[in-house]
Motif scaffolding. Structure first.
Motif, mmCIF file in Angstrom:
data_model
loop_
_atom_site.group_PDB
_atom_site.id
_atom_site.type_symbol
_atom_site.label_atom_id
_atom_site.label_comp_id
_atom_site.label_asym_id
_atom_site.label_seq_id
_atom_site.Cartn_x
_atom_site.Cartn_y
_atom_site.Cartn_z
ATOM 1 N N ARG A 1 -4.115 -0.842 14.481
ATOM 2 C CA ARG A 1 -3.300 0.007 13.616
ATOM 3 C C ARG A 1 -2.238 0.812 14.369
ATOM 4 N NH1 ARG A 1 -7.969 -0.360 10.463
ATOM 5 N NH2 ARG A 1 -7.515 -0.640 8.240
ATOM 6 N N GLU B 1 0.723 -7.471 8.450
ATOM 7 C CA GLU B 1 1.001 -6.183 7.819
ATOM 8 C C GLU B 1 2.132 -5.485 8.568
ATOM 9 O OE1 GLU B 1 -1.147 -1.853 6.902
ATOM 10 O OE2 GLU B 1 -2.011 -3.252 8.352
ATOM 11 N N ASN B 2 3.183 -5.150 7.844
ATOM 12 C CA ASN B 2 4.289 -4.367 8.397
ATOM 13 C C ASN B 2 4.001 -2.890 8.114
ATOM 14 O OD1 ASN B 2 6.665 -3.164 9.168
ATOM 15 N ND2 ASN B 2 7.994 -4.390 7.850
ATOM 16 N N ARG B 3 3.746 -2.112 9.173
ATOM 17 C CA ARG B 3 3.340 -0.719 9.027
ATOM 18 C C ARG B 3 4.504 0.265 9.205
ATOM 19 N NH1 ARG B 3 -1.901 0.238 8.937
ATOM 20 N NH2 ARG B 3 -1.761 2.249 10.030
ATOM 21 N N HIS C 1 1.652 -6.014 3.288
ATOM 22 C CA HIS C 1 0.924 -7.203 3.757
ATOM 23 C C HIS C 1 1.689 -8.438 3.277
ATOM 24 C CE1 HIS C 1 -2.953 -5.240 5.030
ATOM 25 N NE2 HIS C 1 -2.365 -4.262 4.375
ATOM 26 N N GLU D 1 0.870 -1.173 0.000
ATOM 27 C CA GLU D 1 0.000 0.000 0.000
ATOM 28 C C GLU D 1 0.913 1.231 0.000
ATOM 29 O OE1 GLU D 1 -3.444 -2.091 2.829
ATOM 30 O OE2 GLU D 1 -2.191 -0.447 3.610
ATOM 31 N N ALA E 1 3.499 6.236 4.166
ATOM 32 C CA ALA E 1 4.003 4.891 4.440
ATOM 33 C C ALA E 1 3.970 4.021 3.193
ATOM 34 C CB ALA E 1 3.169 4.238 5.538
ATOM 35 N N HIS F 1 3.025 0.436 3.461
ATOM 36 C CA HIS F 1 2.616 -0.725 4.255
ATOM 37 C C HIS F 1 2.745 -1.995 3.412
ATOM 38 C CE1 HIS F 1 -0.105 2.214 6.671
ATOM 39 N NE2 HIS F 1 1.121 2.200 7.134
#
Length: 447
Positions: free
Chosen positions: A327, A344-346, A258, A135, A254, A256
């Motif tokens: 989140r 998910e790596n945020r 997944h 994302e 960001a 992001h």
């Protein structure tokens, strides 16, 4: 190549751009006539292109970073599966992403696409295949030709400057209808698949979600999307920026990621057991993220500006916590069925080279899976203002943590670790030569 020749002829392609991402993710390469590309042509680039900073300077040798005695050539090897149109060019033009090999025919270890391929190959050796869905957040800003002036939001179709606080606002997206139509058009003509597009929290901040798939293919898509979005914005007289923190007081942007892992033979998601419950590998993947991501952060937050995003109150995690649909954690497990279970790596920022960000994130999960690293307990608490930042606070600290992790020499190659760390130290030294407005405002007459 015969199929490529037919493809080019059918579309009347006159020129080919042979491109490859450098350490920053900037497209480098050569342009040539299509008929020369399909002939017996050898393409080469100087190795020094992959040793300089984002400002184009060559850093001093430091740590294990050394320049080769001769600035020899690397050979460009076109990946014909990436051949696509360049829809914003006036003449019929195509582009192809290339890999790099040395004069002996060996893949160059420290070039970004090869780094990601190396990580994916380690998964393959275990009978696994990683799946990712990125994302990408970015800002639209007014043209800015003087870097001494702050960036400002552009004027939309309403004739008024765009304001913040418009998360998921359809009217916010509609302010840039014609630009977004061009982004969709340019993407379709390159075979790039947009899943969704939304307005994010920041003023004229947008996010594009891509469909899940193979990491190298998705990194290629992000690489091309960044170029596409910039070109579409320029057509409308504004800039698109992927800086992590372009506007003071606004949220950062960001990238992001997944992530899930499937068994290559059965196609089953290894994060789930046969009864649909989370598997040990799922927990070990999260454990690996918690253990290793702080040391790999420099591949996900590569510039001084990146760490301005990773601060309290700016809609970005500053921890190594994980949780279900939380989140405020660095590692979020979205709500899904067993087949779609993912992490998910945020933490990565949108300024990251997509090949390196994906390689780093997947490598950390892999190390957890093969090492049986156990995570801590998931949290449902708000981790946004926990009072302590559990990550490197700046570029030099992140570089030091990166170099001190011995597992990364196997995951990414010793050559990449040395080269990347040396370049990042050089970028920090370049930054230190600039005097900021803060220093002039608070130190000029006070000290």
């Amino acid at each position: 190549m015969s199929e490529a020749r037919e493809w080019l002829a059918h579309r009347g392609i006159e020129d080919i751009e042979c491109i490859t991402p450098d350490l920053a993710g900037v497209p480098r390469g050569k342009m040539m006539p299509a008929k020369k590309f399909t002939g017996d042509t050898s393409l080469a680039l100087p190795s020094s292109l992959f040793l300089h900073t984002i400002s184009g300077e060559y850093p001093a040798e430091s740590g294990e970073f050394r320049y080769p005695p001769a600035d020899g050539d690397f050979k460009l090897m076109p990946d014909l599966s990436t051949l696509s149109a360049v829809p914003w060019e006036s003449d019929p033009t195509a582009q192809v992403i290339c890999d790099l090999i040395d004069t002996a025919g060996k893949a160059v270890d420290y070039t970004p696409r090869n780094v990601l391929k190396r990580v994916v190959a380690l998964y393959r050796e275990k009978g696994w295949a990683p799946v990712v869905a990125p994302e990408i957040e970015f800002y639209l800003v007014s043209r800015n030709v003087d870097p001494d002036y702050p960036l400002t939001p552009p004027v939309g179709r309403s004739g008024r400057p765009i304001q913040g606080g418009q998360s998921y606002s359809i009217s916010g997206v509609n302010e840039f209808d014609e630009l977004i139509d061009d982004i969709y058009d340019f993407s379709d003509r390159q075979g790039l698949e947009i899943d969704t597009l939304i307005h994010e929290e920041g003023a004229a901040q947008l996010e594009i979600n891509l469909r899940h798939g193979d990491p190298v293919e998705l990194a290629d898509q992000v690489f091309l999307f960044k170029r596409t979005i910039r070109e579409a914005a320029l057509k409308h007289g504004i800039y698109a920026t992927f800086m992590a923190k372009p506007i003071q007081g606004q949220p950062g942007s960001a990238l992001h990621i997944h992530q899930s892992v499937i068994d290559r033979e059965s196609g089953r998601n290894v994060f789930s057991t046969e009864d649909g419950s989370p598997s040990p590998l799922f927990y070990h993947f999260i454990g690996g993220m918690q253990r290793y991501v702080p040391s790999a952060l420099v591949m996900m937050a590569p510039y001084v500006n990146s760490y301005r995003r990773l601060t309290f109150g700016m809609s970005a995690p500053v921890n190594t916590a994980w949780g279900y649909d939380n989140r405020t954690t660095a590692f979020r497990v979205p709500t899904s069925d067993a087949a779609g279970r993912r992490v998910e790596n945020r933490l990565p920022s949108s300024d990251a080279n997509p090949y390196l960000a994906l390689a780093a994130s997947l490598a950390c999960g892999f190390l957890g899976m093969v090492g049986g690293v156990e995570p801590d307990q998931p949290t449902a608490q708000d981790c946004g203002d926990a009072g302590k930042i559990l990550l490197p606070r700046g570029l030099l600290e992140a570089v030091a943590a990166f170099e001190e992790e011995p597992a990364f020499r196997e995951m990414f190659s010793a050559a990449f670790v040395a080269t990347y760390a040396g370049v990042k130290r050089g970028e920090f030294e370049t930054f230190m030569q600039v005097i900021s407005p803060w220093e002039r405002e608070f130190l000029l007459l006070a000290v």
